[in-house]
Scaffold this active site. Structure first.
Site, PDB file in Angstrom:
ATOM      1  N   GLU A 328      -4.919  36.866 -40.735  1.00  0.00           N
ATOM      2  CA  GLU A 328      -6.068  35.828 -40.578  1.00  0.00           C
ATOM      3  C   GLU A 328      -5.576  34.858 -41.849  1.00  0.00           C
ATOM      4  O   GLU A 328      -5.242  35.481 -43.068  1.00  0.00           O
ATOM      5  CB  GLU A 328      -7.229  36.103 -40.753  1.00  0.00           C
ATOM      6  N   CYS A 329      -5.355  33.509 -41.564  1.00  0.00           N
ATOM      7  CA  CYS A 329      -5.303  32.587 -42.711  1.00  0.00           C
ATOM      8  C   CYS A 329      -4.285  32.695 -43.764  1.00  0.00           C
ATOM      9  O   CYS A 329      -3.084  32.459 -43.345  1.00  0.00           O
ATOM     10  CB  CYS A 329      -6.820  32.317 -43.290  1.00  0.00           C
ATOM     11  N   GLY A 330      -4.456  33.423 -44.849  1.00  0.00           N
ATOM     12  CA  GLY A 330      -3.554  33.669 -45.910  1.00  0.00           C
ATOM     13  C   GLY A 330      -2.621  34.678 -45.393  1.00  0.00           C
ATOM     14  O   GLY A 330      -1.275  34.558 -45.630  1.00  0.00           O
ATOM     15  N   SER A 428      -3.660  33.206 -37.097  1.00  0.00           N
ATOM     16  CA  SER A 428      -4.247  32.172 -37.163  1.00  0.00           C
ATOM     17  C   SER A 428      -5.026  31.882 -38.358  1.00  0.00           C
ATOM     18  O   SER A 428      -5.082  32.641 -39.078  1.00  0.00           O
ATOM     19  CB  SER A 428      -4.938  31.807 -35.904  1.00  0.00           C
TER      20      SER A 428
END
Length: 462
Positions: A328-330, A428
């Site tokens: 996720e993200c980072g 994502s």
């Protein structure tokens, strides 16, 4: 069944009014009295909970009606009631701020949990007007039990008296007034407060605690918390499941955005969670069946992440060997070929995803997302929906045929494709909560078990 749990919500007029500072001080003061206090944070926040943990001595939990739904939220809230004596809940933004229609606002959570609310008002550059603000917040929605206020950044005794006198005229109780103190200002950057994983804030929390003890009526707050009514709630009985797979979770100063109850959902399904550090570890934990890399600040540690070539190579090799990987993200950014930081410097990352993350000065997305899975993958089937949250300053171009989600921004209605998919990878910018996405948890655990079985079969005699 009827469940009782003394509780208060510390809300505010807006972000930056001092909710986290005051909440942390109250938590520490209650702990100092010998009370077993459970902290909570309204909304999809990962950072404020770290301050709560320092102050209370145990993990803080998130309350988000969009990410997990009302029923699960209530269950998750009352589960710690059997081992805790009081709950202190920090709100999000201003009291009435949340998603579209007020979803997951502090006001909505207060109504769901039937909890009294204490409103923090930043009194700097305000006198009698602070009472008018409090009156407006009370009258805006009378179904919210606004029990009183705490004043923050008060300049002097006379400043305090002006506001308290005005509050008394409209029958709003002031539970305390905190003086302006530069030592209480917690450091911030582009995503909010600097996480506690990067600094030791224990001394600051101790100073805040001492001030709260002297300036806030803790006994009165306890009385208000004990006035909260019992609530009807169904607590599910959890069957004990023996460990069926081992999942490695990246956790250090660069990656620490995890919901405690989200990881607990995986544990309930038989996952053993083991941690490693992309900053410090040279190898992945042994005998793992899955890998999770959550959000955080890889852009702030990009040089050190690049320097740790061994763990990047280990992650790349594991992904190429079909280990289930969820990011996720980072974590999504870390799996890419590279990250360009705010200064325009480029750093090599894991090279699992053929893309480049670029930090920008502009916030790209913030808010709740309704996401539809586009292809069968390790967290679900095509067509399944997930409630998620997105908050990032970076951009990345992913080939459209590799996108895994069709996303709808709940605030604007904008629809777009996002994320990356491969047979064993989903990554994502979206953050999900496994307690609100039980099918995603089940599917990820199933993928990890399937991987374990295939690996084990390789070593069976023919």
């Amino acid at each position: 069944m009827q469940k009782n749990f003394p509780r208060i919500i510390i809300a505010a007029t807006q972000s930056g009014a001092g909710k986290t500072t005051i909440t942390s001080g109250i938590l520490a003061a209650l702990k100092k009295r010998g009370l077993n206090v459970q902290a909570y944070k309204v909304g999809p926040d990962y950072i404020d909970t770290g301050f709560h943990e320092i102050a209370s001595g145990k993990p803080s939990l998130n309350l988000d009606s969009w990410l997990v739904g009302e029923k699960t939220l209530v269950q998750n809230f009352f589960m710690p009631a059997t081992v805790s004596e009081i709950a202190v809940i920090e709100g999000v933004m201003g009291l009435y701020d949340g998603g579209v229609g007020g979803v997951s606002s502090t006001a909505e959570i207060s109504q769901i949990l039937q909890s009294p609310v204490i409103l923090v008002i930043d009194a700097k550059s305000m006198g009698t007007s602070a009472a008018a603000v409090a009156l407006g917040f009370r009258e805006f929605n009378k179904s919210v039990n606004l029990a009183g206020v705490i004043l923050n950044r008060v300049g002097s005794d006379s400043h305090k008296k002006i506001i308290v006198d005005a509050l008394e005229k409209i029958n709003i109780k002031c539970f305390g007034a905190i003086r302006r103190n530069a030592e209480f200002v917690l450091p911030e950057r582009h995503l909010g407060l600097v996480p506690t994983a990067e600094n030791n804030f224990s001394e600051v929390i101790e100073k805040i605690c001492a001030t709260v003890e002297s300036e806030v009526d803790i006994d009165a707050l306890l009385k208000i918390a004990n006035s909260a009514p019992a609530v009807n709630v169904e607590i599910p009985t959890a069957d004990k499941i023996s460990s069926t797979c081992k999942i490695a979770v990246a956790k250090d100063a660069a990656f620490n955005f995890y919901y405690e109850e989200s990881l607990n959902e995986l544990k309930k399904r038989g996952a053993e969670i083991v941690y490693f550090s992309p900053l410090e570890s040279e190898i992945l934990p042994e005998n793992i069946s899955g890998l999770i890399i959550g959000g955080g600040f890889p852009e702030m540690f990009a040089e050190k992440l690049q320097a740790n070539k061994k763990i990047r190579a280990a992650i790349r090799a594991a992904a190429e060997n079909n280990l289930p990987v969820y990011a996720e993200c980072g974590g999504f950014m870390y799996l890419m070929n590279s990250i360009t930081d705010f200064g325009g410097n480029n750093f090599e990352m894991c090279g699992v995803i053929p893309a480049h993350a670029v930090m920008t000065d502009k916030l790209q997305t913030v808010g709740y997302i309704d996401a539809e899975i586009l292809q069968d993958c390790i967290i679900g089937k095509a067509g399944e929906k997930l409630h998620a949250h997105e908050f990032h300053f970076s951009t990345a171009e992913i080939s459209a045929d590799k996108n895994i989600f069709s996303c709808k921004r709940m605030r604007t209605g904008k629809i777009y494709r996002a994320g990356f998919f491969d047979k064993n990878i989903v990554a994502s910018y979206l953050h999900i909560h496994f307690a609100g996405c039980p099918n995603a948890a089940d599917n990820f655990i199933a993928a990890c078990k399937n991987y374990s079985n295939k690996i084990a079969k390789k070593f069976l005699p023919v």
